[in-house]
Design an enzyme around this catalytic site. Structure first.
Site, mmCIF file in Angstrom:
data_model
loop_
_atom_site.group_PDB
_atom_site.id
_atom_site.type_symbol
_atom_site.label_atom_id
_atom_site.label_comp_id
_atom_site.label_asym_id
_atom_site.label_seq_id
_atom_site.Cartn_x
_atom_site.Cartn_y
_atom_site.Cartn_z
ATOM 1 N N LYS A 52 0.839 -1.208 0.000
ATOM 2 C CA LYS A 52 0.000 0.000 0.000
ATOM 3 C C LYS A 52 0.874 1.259 0.000
ATOM 4 O O LYS A 52 0.584 2.230 -0.697
ATOM 5 C CB LYS A 52 -0.956 -0.024 1.207
ATOM 6 C CG LYS A 52 -2.066 -1.063 1.028
ATOM 7 C CD LYS A 52 -2.886 -1.361 2.283
ATOM 8 C CE LYS A 52 -3.832 -2.530 1.989
ATOM 9 N NZ LYS A 52 -4.654 -2.935 3.133
ATOM 10 N N GLN A 96 -4.764 -1.614 9.323
ATOM 11 C CA GLN A 96 -4.680 -2.955 8.737
ATOM 12 C C GLN A 96 -5.286 -3.985 9.694
ATOM 13 O O GLN A 96 -4.951 -4.039 10.867
ATOM 14 C CB GLN A 96 -3.211 -3.296 8.435
ATOM 15 C CG GLN A 96 -3.018 -4.569 7.644
ATOM 16 C CD GLN A 96 -3.583 -4.516 6.228
ATOM 17 O OE1 GLN A 96 -3.621 -3.475 5.590
ATOM 18 N NE2 GLN A 96 -4.048 -5.654 5.735
ATOM 19 N N ASP A 119 -11.204 2.571 3.508
ATOM 20 C CA ASP A 119 -11.565 1.152 3.402
ATOM 21 C C ASP A 119 -13.076 0.976 3.213
ATOM 22 O O ASP A 119 -13.537 -0.094 2.837
ATOM 23 C CB ASP A 119 -11.192 0.420 4.709
ATOM 24 C CG ASP A 119 -9.825 -0.244 4.665
ATOM 25 O OD1 ASP A 119 -9.450 -0.760 3.605
ATOM 26 O OD2 ASP A 119 -9.155 -0.244 5.713
HETATM 27 N N1 GUN Z 1 -6.994 -6.920 5.932
HETATM 28 C C1 GUN Z 1 -7.255 -7.682 4.849
HETATM 29 N N2 GUN Z 1 -7.810 -6.922 3.869
HETATM 30 C C2 GUN Z 1 -7.879 -5.661 4.358
HETATM 31 C C3 GUN Z 1 -8.347 -4.430 3.804
HETATM 32 O O1 GUN Z 1 -8.821 -4.336 2.671
HETATM 33 N N3 GUN Z 1 -8.233 -3.348 4.622
HETATM 34 C C4 GUN Z 1 -7.733 -3.423 5.895
HETATM 35 N N4 GUN Z 1 -7.701 -2.311 6.606
HETATM 36 N N5 GUN Z 1 -7.308 -4.561 6.420
HETATM 37 C C5 GUN Z 1 -7.374 -5.661 5.654
#
Ligand code: GUN
Length: 284
Positions: A52, A96, A119
């Site tokens: 990311k 995350q 998100d």
């Molecule tokens: N953990 C697995 N996929 C995601 C996601 O798309 N966003 C976040 N914040 N955590 C995750």
């Protein structure tokens, strides 16, 4: 033989567009900023967070990483989120998941300002998606839809089956397909006759989290198969929820793992962050 929809290629095109728009914002003195919070040392989360941050650099965004120890308290984490909610240079906040077990994931999601919730996990954003009134689309389902659009696959009236009912993927995935006039079925671990339902699907989305779960006998001839899974097989090799080798000859379109939905998720996160920067600066 199926046509392979490359998430690498489709996401590159999305990122190119974002890069252009980011340059336009920068010309106005606005630099989109994403804060990424990671708690503890889950190796998969570390890889996702690194990807990311790399994507931010690639499109020209500022990213800030907040790597917190596994023993971080709920109060400390909520304090950081409050700080980031008020920080002008930060337009998007991503924490995350999963979090260590002693932390309350729901409370953390609720603490992020809905306007910075790139998100789209906050209940008010989830509600917005339900009624088709939203700023941000959830990244993984939006990435899947973008892959369908890239091939001009019209799902109107089609039988779309989603395997998996998670809040992050399965449920919003079904909603986005419904918005495009599909007839949608959500299957899960308690579903009776999973094989029978899947084998009638024109479009099949696998979001179960089990390596090679979808086999050829579950897939209709000519189906579009979209694989959201990221797993390790018995040899430790990255694989999806779909048994690619056996399913590919039967499908009309299929997404690979790696290089399929994964890169799309990150591209959609960039899209949401750009949108957040625009909203927070009153640019439409
Ligand atoms: N953990 C697995 N996929 C995601 C996601 O798309 N966003 C976040 N914040 N955590 C995750």
């Amino acid at each position: 033989m199926a046509k392979i929809i490359s998430g690498k290629e489709v996401s590159a095109a999305v990122r190119e567009q974002i890069r252009k728009e980011c340059d336009e914002l920068k010309a106005k003195g606005i630099a989109p900023g994403l804060a990424v919070i990671i708690v503890g040392d889950d190796p998969a989360s570390r890889v996702y967070v690194n990807n990311k941050k790399k994507a931010c650099a690639d499109v020209g965004f500022v990213s800030e990483e907040y790597a917190l120890g596994a023993d971080t308290t709920q109060e400390e984490l909520l304090g950081l989120i409050r700080e980031l909610n008020n920080k002008k240079e930060i337009n998007g906040i991503l924490c995350q998941l999963p979090l260590p077990a002693h932390l309350d994931e729901k409370a953390v999601i609720n603490a992020i300002s809905p306007l910075k919730d790139v998100d789209a996990f906050h209940p008010s954003n989830v509600g917005g998606i339900m009624i088709g009134d939203y700023n941000f689309l959830p990244c993984t389902p939006a990435g899947v839809m973008e892959m369908l659009h890239s091939e001009n696959i019209d799902i109107t009236g089609k039988n779309c089956v989603v395997i998996g009912r998670s809040n992050i993927v399965g449920k919003p995935m079904a909603m986005l397909m419904l918005h495009e006039n599909a007839t949608v079925t959500i299957c899960h671990s308690r579903t009776q006759d999973l094989k029978g339902i899947c084998s009638k699907a024109d479009v099949l989305v696998a979001a179960v989290g089990r390596p090679k779960f979808v086999t050829a006998d579950m897939v209709k001839e000519g189906a579009v198969v979209l694989d959201v899974g990221i797993n390790r097989d018995e040899n430790g090799k990255l694989c999806g929820d779909v048994d690619f080798e056996s399913v590919e000859p039967k499908a009309s379109y299929i997404t690979p793992v790696p290089g399929g939905v994964g890169p799309m998720t990150i591209a959609m996160l960039m899209k949401n962050t750009l949108k957040a920067a625009k909203i927070q600066n009153d640019i439409r």
